[in-house]
Design a protein around this motif. Structure first.
Motif, short mmCIF file in Angstrom:
data_model
loop_
_atom_site.label_atom_id
_atom_site.label_comp_id
_atom_site.label_asym_id
_atom_site.label_seq_id
_atom_site.Cartn_x
_atom_site.Cartn_y
_atom_site.Cartn_z
N ALA A 271 0.82 -1.21 0.00
CA ALA A 271 0.00 0.00 0.00
C ALA A 271 0.85 1.26 0.00
CB ALA A 271 -0.92 0.01 1.22
N LEU A 272 2.16 1.12 0.17
CA LEU A 272 3.06 2.27 0.23
C LEU A 272 3.62 2.57 -1.16
CD1 LEU A 272 4.96 1.36 3.53
CD2 LEU A 272 2.78 2.58 3.24
N ARG A 273 3.70 3.83 -1.50
CA ARG A 273 4.03 4.24 -2.86
C ARG A 273 5.47 4.75 -2.99
NH1 ARG A 273 -0.92 5.52 -5.38
NH2 ARG A 273 -2.41 3.90 -4.75
N GLY A 274 6.06 4.57 -4.16
CA GLY A 274 7.31 5.19 -4.52
C GLY A 274 8.53 4.67 -3.78
N ALA A 275 9.64 5.42 -3.95
CA ALA A 275 10.90 5.04 -3.30
C ALA A 275 10.77 5.08 -1.79
CB ALA A 275 12.02 5.98 -3.76
N ALA A 276 9.99 6.04 -1.27
CA ALA A 276 9.79 6.13 0.17
C ALA A 276 9.09 4.88 0.70
CB ALA A 276 8.97 7.37 0.51
N GLY A 277 8.21 4.31 -0.13
CA GLY A 277 7.52 3.08 0.27
C GLY A 277 8.45 1.89 0.37
N ARG A 278 9.57 1.95 -0.36
CA ARG A 278 10.57 0.87 -0.26
C ARG A 278 11.50 1.09 0.92
NH1 ARG A 278 10.16 1.79 -5.83
NH2 ARG A 278 12.01 3.14 -5.87
N VAL A 279 11.73 2.35 1.27
CA VAL A 279 12.66 2.67 2.36
C VAL A 279 12.00 2.53 3.73
CG1 VAL A 279 14.04 4.53 3.40
CG2 VAL A 279 14.06 4.18 0.91
N ALA A 280 10.75 2.96 3.82
CA ALA A 280 10.05 3.00 5.11
C ALA A 280 10.07 1.66 5.86
CB ALA A 280 8.62 3.48 4.92
N PRO A 281 9.79 0.52 5.20
CA PRO A 281 9.81 -0.75 5.95
C PRO A 281 11.16 -1.08 6.55
CG PRO A 281 8.60 -1.02 3.89
CD PRO A 281 9.26 0.32 3.83
N PHE A 282 12.25 -0.69 5.89
CA PHE A 282 13.58 -0.96 6.44
C PHE A 282 13.84 -0.12 7.69
CE2 PHE A 282 14.15 -2.42 2.06
CZ PHE A 282 14.78 -3.63 2.27
N LEU A 283 13.45 1.15 7.64
CA LEU A 283 13.63 2.02 8.80
C LEU A 283 12.73 1.58 9.96
CD1 LEU A 283 13.84 5.44 6.95
CD2 LEU A 283 15.71 4.26 8.13
N LEU A 284 11.50 1.23 9.64
CA LEU A 284 10.60 0.75 10.68
C LEU A 284 11.06 -0.60 11.22
CD1 LEU A 284 7.17 1.79 9.13
CD2 LEU A 284 8.42 2.90 10.98
N GLY A 285 11.68 -1.41 10.35
CA GLY A 285 12.26 -2.67 10.81
C GLY A 285 13.39 -2.43 11.80
N ALA A 286 14.20 -1.38 11.56
CA ALA A 286 15.26 -1.03 12.50
C ALA A 286 14.66 -0.61 13.84
CB ALA A 286 16.12 0.09 11.92
N ALA A 287 13.57 0.16 13.78
CA ALA A 287 12.89 0.56 15.02
C ALA A 287 12.35 -0.66 15.75
CB ALA A 287 11.77 1.53 14.70
N ALA A 288 11.81 -1.62 15.00
CA ALA A 288 11.29 -2.84 15.61
C ALA A 288 12.40 -3.64 16.29
CB ALA A 288 10.60 -3.70 14.56
#
Length: 218
Positions: free
Chosen positions: A76-93
């Protein structure tokens, strides 16, 4: 992306609000005065806290919820930010997992690494998430990016020791609290937008049927 997957992802991110509930319960069980301004969240998971098991379990559960929602909602996430966000949120997790597994008065080094990962990954992850959802909703994207900026600013102040205004605990909370709030908001908003999208074709089909019926009568 299937509607069921989106609904599950939205629910998982909504459940990140459990952190606030269990933090309050752990604080209520504290056997001495606890100040949210002067004391950090991790103090509730230390050995002298009666609610330590509950608080540390909340950290571990939070890790699963952050990562699980990111994986479920990735389409559901769009664009390059949509590919980056899960990695950053994974780091937070990963960070909040380390915080729960290694209490502050146990393995202090691992706990500190986990805290930094959570705070930095969370703040930057929200900024990326904001740009990933903005094509769907400018209002949602703007709200999430503002929360990400608050989290990032709080992280910088907390990690550099600039805590005079809000106190150590208050500054840490300014850095840590925006993530679950933004994830819950994003999950609910994406689910609502998807539902409206499902209902719109039905309404259009109904109008087409009525137009066709009127044409036959004419």
């Amino acid at each position: 992306m299937t509607p069921a997957r989106l609904r599950w992802g939205a629910l998982v991110w909504l459940l990140t609000l459990q952190f606030f509930v269990l933090e309050w319960v752990a604080e209520a069980r504290y056997d001495r005065p606890y100040s949210r301004v002067d004391e950090v969240i991790s103090a509730l998971g230390a050995a002298d806290s009666p609610g330590r098991q509950l608080m540390n379990a909340s950290f571990v559960v939070q890790a699963a919820l952050i990562l699980g929602g990111a994986l479920l909602l990735r389409p559901a996430l769009r664009g390059a930010a949509g590919r980056v966000a899960p990695f950053l949120l994974g780091a937070a997790a990963l960070g909040v997992l380390l915080v729960g597994v290694f209490p502050t008065d146990g393995n202090g080094t691992m706990h500190a690494i986990g805290a930094v990962l959570y705070l930095v990954g969370g703040g930057l992850g929200l900024i990326a998430l904001a740009y990933a959802v903005r094509p769907r909703s400018e209002a949602l994207g703007t709200t999430v990016v503002l929360l990400g900026l608050v989290a990032t600013a709080g992280t910088i102040f907390f990690l550099t020791g600039v805590v005079g205004l809000l106190g150590e605990g208050g500054t840490e909370r300014a850095a840590a609290y925006p993530l679950p709030v933004a994830l819950a908001l994003t999950g609910v908003a994406l689910a609502a937008m998807a539902r409206r999208g499902e209902e719109r074709p039905d309404a259009e089909a109904l109008r087409a049927e009525r137009a066709e019926e009127e044409a036959r009568r004419a």
